[in-house]
Design a protein around this motif. Structure first.
Motif, PDB file in Angstrom:
ATOM      1  N   SER A  48      52.181  39.879  41.979  1.00 28.17           N
ATOM      2  CA  SER A  48      51.871  39.943  43.409  1.00 28.17           C
ATOM      3  C   SER A  48      52.148  41.351  43.918  1.00 28.17           C
ATOM      4  O   SER A  48      52.538  42.249  43.171  1.00 28.17           O
ATOM      5  N   PHE A  49      51.948  41.540  45.201  1.00 26.88           N
ATOM      6  CA  PHE A  49      52.174  42.864  45.792  1.00 26.88           C
ATOM      7  C   PHE A  49      53.655  43.244  45.705  1.00 26.88           C
ATOM      8  O   PHE A  49      53.999  44.419  45.577  1.00 26.88           O
ATOM      9  N   LYS A  50      54.536  42.252  45.754  1.00 28.56           N
ATOM     10  CA  LYS A  50      55.961  42.525  45.695  1.00 28.56           C
ATOM     11  C   LYS A  50      56.442  42.820  44.277  1.00 28.56           C
ATOM     12  O   LYS A  50      57.463  43.473  44.088  1.00 28.56           O
ATOM     13  N   ASP A  51      55.730  42.324  43.286  1.00 28.60           N
ATOM     14  CA  ASP A  51      56.153  42.504  41.894  1.00 28.60           C
ATOM     15  C   ASP A  51      55.741  43.883  41.388  1.00 28.60           C
ATOM     16  O   ASP A  51      54.609  44.326  41.603  1.00 28.60           O
ATOM     17  N   LYS A  52      56.668  44.548  40.691  1.00 26.72           N
ATOM     18  CA  LYS A  52      56.365  45.865  40.137  1.00 26.72           C
ATOM     19  C   LYS A  52      55.580  45.763  38.837  1.00 26.72           C
ATOM     20  O   LYS A  52      54.814  46.657  38.500  1.00 26.72           O
TER      21      LYS A  52
ATOM     22  N   LEU B 152      54.480  28.315  44.449  1.00 25.59           N
ATOM     23  CA  LEU B 152      53.418  28.813  45.318  1.00 25.59           C
ATOM     24  C   LEU B 152      52.693  27.626  45.932  1.00 25.59           C
ATOM     25  O   LEU B 152      52.029  26.855  45.225  1.00 25.59           O
ATOM     26  N   ASP B 153      52.845  27.461  47.230  1.00 26.26           N
ATOM     27  CA  ASP B 153      52.187  26.359  47.940  1.00 26.26           C
ATOM     28  C   ASP B 153      50.726  26.735  48.194  1.00 26.26           C
ATOM     29  O   ASP B 153      50.427  27.805  48.736  1.00 26.26           O
ATOM     30  N   LEU B 154      49.812  25.829  47.815  1.00 26.47           N
ATOM     31  CA  LEU B 154      48.379  26.103  47.961  1.00 26.47           C
ATOM     32  C   LEU B 154      47.827  25.675  49.319  1.00 26.47           C
ATOM     33  O   LEU B 154      46.605  25.638  49.500  1.00 26.47           O
ATOM     34  N   SER B 155      48.705  25.357  50.269  1.00 24.23           N
ATOM     35  CA  SER B 155      48.204  25.004  51.605  1.00 24.23           C
ATOM     36  C   SER B 155      47.536  26.196  52.286  1.00 24.23           C
ATOM     37  O   SER B 155      46.676  26.002  53.154  1.00 24.23           O
TER      38      SER B 155
ATOM     39  N   LYS C 163      46.364  33.136  52.480  1.00 21.40           N
ATOM     40  CA  LYS C 163      46.354  33.636  53.855  1.00 21.40           C
ATOM     41  C   LYS C 163      47.338  34.786  54.039  1.00 21.40           C
ATOM     42  O   LYS C 163      47.071  35.720  54.803  1.00 21.40           O
ATOM     43  N   ASP C 164      48.447  34.728  53.337  1.00 20.31           N
ATOM     44  CA  ASP C 164      49.492  35.733  53.527  1.00 20.31           C
ATOM     45  C   ASP C 164      49.458  36.844  52.487  1.00 20.31           C
ATOM     46  O   ASP C 164      49.915  37.952  52.754  1.00 20.31           O
ATOM     47  N   GLU C 165      48.955  36.581  51.291  1.00 21.71           N
ATOM     48  CA  GLU C 165      49.007  37.580  50.227  1.00 21.71           C
ATOM     49  C   GLU C 165      47.921  37.302  49.201  1.00 21.71           C
ATOM     50  O   GLU C 165      47.290  36.238  49.192  1.00 21.71           O
ATOM     51  N   ASN C 166      47.733  38.279  48.337  1.00 24.97           N
ATOM     52  CA  ASN C 166      46.809  38.160  47.219  1.00 24.97           C
ATOM     53  C   ASN C 166      47.616  38.262  45.923  1.00 24.97           C
ATOM     54  O   ASN C 166      48.480  39.131  45.782  1.00 24.97           O
ATOM     55  N   ILE C 167      47.337  37.379  44.994  1.00 26.36           N
ATOM     56  CA  ILE C 167      48.087  37.314  43.744  1.00 26.36           C
ATOM     57  C   ILE C 167      47.108  37.486  42.593  1.00 26.36           C
ATOM     58  O   ILE C 167      46.043  36.874  42.563  1.00 26.36           O
ATOM     59  N   LYS C 168      47.499  38.339  41.644  1.00 22.21           N
ATOM     60  CA  LYS C 168      46.692  38.579  40.453  1.00 22.21           C
ATOM     61  C   LYS C 168      47.238  37.743  39.320  1.00 22.21           C
ATOM     62  O   LYS C 168      48.422  37.798  38.994  1.00 22.21           O
TER      63      LYS C 168
END
Length: 395
Positions: free
Chosen positions: A25-29, A58-61, A86-91
């Motif tokens: 994710s954006f937070k993960d290095k 990770l809640d999929l709501s 809605k809040d972030e993008n995850i790879k």
């Protein structure tokens, strides 16, 4: 992303699909390879496949879309995904293209409650997606009616999915481990607490636990007892009975030896065999050896009597030992001889001539030693001889 809250895998909702995914994710290095399970409407991440506790959720709501990521990866077989929330993008990175299509299908089906038609899937895989959608709809229906606890971690450790009769048999069989358990209610819209106590015979009691519409639970008795969670229900019963009621917690047994099933190549019979592990006993440290203390040699003390003929015997021994080489002579143990005074010799009896003037006196004869008598006789003989030479007429 929600951090681990101490919930275990067997307490999660039904798992629709699972496998390894690399998540970033954006937070993960850096990306991490995690075992991922799609349980209900959430993704649960574990460090390893055998782990019990998940590390992230990770809640999929807040699901928006899931698409392919065409960027190149150092692993040519790997297939990337972009999960838009809605809040972030995850790879996410799947092991291969087939696994990527299945992840896209399950995530989209559970989040949107419909099977996507644009995916390249086999008929059997499409059927799996339809079953997952039906199970998720049923779960949501029960949850909205207040008949379903969203996460099984809300259940106490003494929860057992058994009927009333099965609960009584379980409490009877496991009486040493506890006498109270929580189970589903008969009508499916409540829970129940079953207890067992001995009073001349086994006495079973069952209490209904109903979920409140505004949240929480209450024990349905004449004076209802309100509790926030099911854990509080069990704690209340334990406290009010002064610990007489003990929650029944059963640990699953484990095998004590490694066994496997092997088929005989000749007759095809199956047999159970156990592996023989060589157990090396722990090495015992050697006992300390006491230092050797030199012991003094024993000195043989012999008491010997000395006689007049000892000198002669010693001479004979010396002459015999001189003829034998020194290497062949037996070494006699060294002895310490104690000097003992020789006994006094008895007077020797001599036959003397009557003309002998020297021996006429018995007192002088007895007082003279044997060596002394011999010398006087020799002197007398020498005197006679000289006289005979001087006067031949006396002969």
């Amino acid at each position: 992303m929600a951090k681990r809250a101490g919930r275990q895998r067997n307490q999660l909702p039904t798992c629709y699909y699972e496998g390894y995914l690399e998540k970033r994710s954006f937070k993960d290095k850096a990306s991490r390879k995690l075992w991922t399970c799609l349980c209900g409407n959430a993704l649960f991440f574990f460090n390893e496949k055998r782990d019990i506790d998940y590390v992230e959720k990770l809640d999929l709501s807040g699901f928006v879309s899931i698409t392919d990521d065409c960027s190149q990866d150092h692993n040519l077989d790997a297939a990337r995904l972009n999960l838009h929330m809605k809040d972030e993008n995850i790879k996410l990175t799947a092991p291969n293209a087939e696994a990527r299509e299945l992840w896209k299908g399950f995530v989209y089906s559970v989040a949107q409650l419909s099977v996507p038609s644009y995916l390249n899937l086999l008929p059997g895989q499409v059927h799996m997606l339809k079953e997952a959608v039906e199970m998720e709809k049923e779960r949501i229906k029960k949850q909205s009616a207040g008949l379903y606890v969203s996460l099984k971690p809300d259940m106490p450790a003494c929860y057992h999915s058994v009927s009333r009769l099965e609960a009584e048999l379980l409490l009877e069989r496991e009486a040493k481990k506890g006498n109270m358990l929580l189970r589903p209610g008969r009508n499916g819209d409540s829970f129940a607490v079953s207890t067992r106590q001995d009073h001349d015979c086994a006495v079973f009691r069952h209490y209904r636990v109903t979920r409140r519409h505004d949240g929480g639970f209450y024990i349905d008795v004449e004076n209802p007892v309100s509790c926030s969670t099911l854990h509080d229900v069990i704690s209340y019963l334990v406290e009010k009975t002064d610990g007489v009621l003990i929650p029944l917690i059963i640990e699953e047994p484990y095998e004590k030896s490694i066994s496997f099933i092997r088929s005989d190549k000749e007759n095809g019979e199956m047999s159970i065999q156990e592996t023989i592990s060589k157990v090396v006993p722990p090495s015992v440290p050697p006992k300390p050896v006491a230092p050797m203390v030199p012991t003094p040699e024993k000195v043989l003390v012999e008491e010997e009597c000395f006689y007049l003929n000892d000198t002669l015997e010693e001479k004979e021994d010396n002459t015999d030992s001189s003829a034998v080489p020194p290497s062949q002579v037996e070494k006699k143990p060294s002895t310490v001889r104690i000097a003992i005074m020789p006994p006094t010799a008895a007077p020797r009896k001599f036959t003397h001539s009557p003309n002998s003037s020297t021996n006429s006196d018995p007192k002088t004869a007895t007082n003279m030693g044997p060596m002394r008598l011999t010398i006087t006789e020799l002197k007398q003989k020498l005197e006679k001889k000289t006289k005979s030479q001087e006067d031949p007429l006396l002969v």
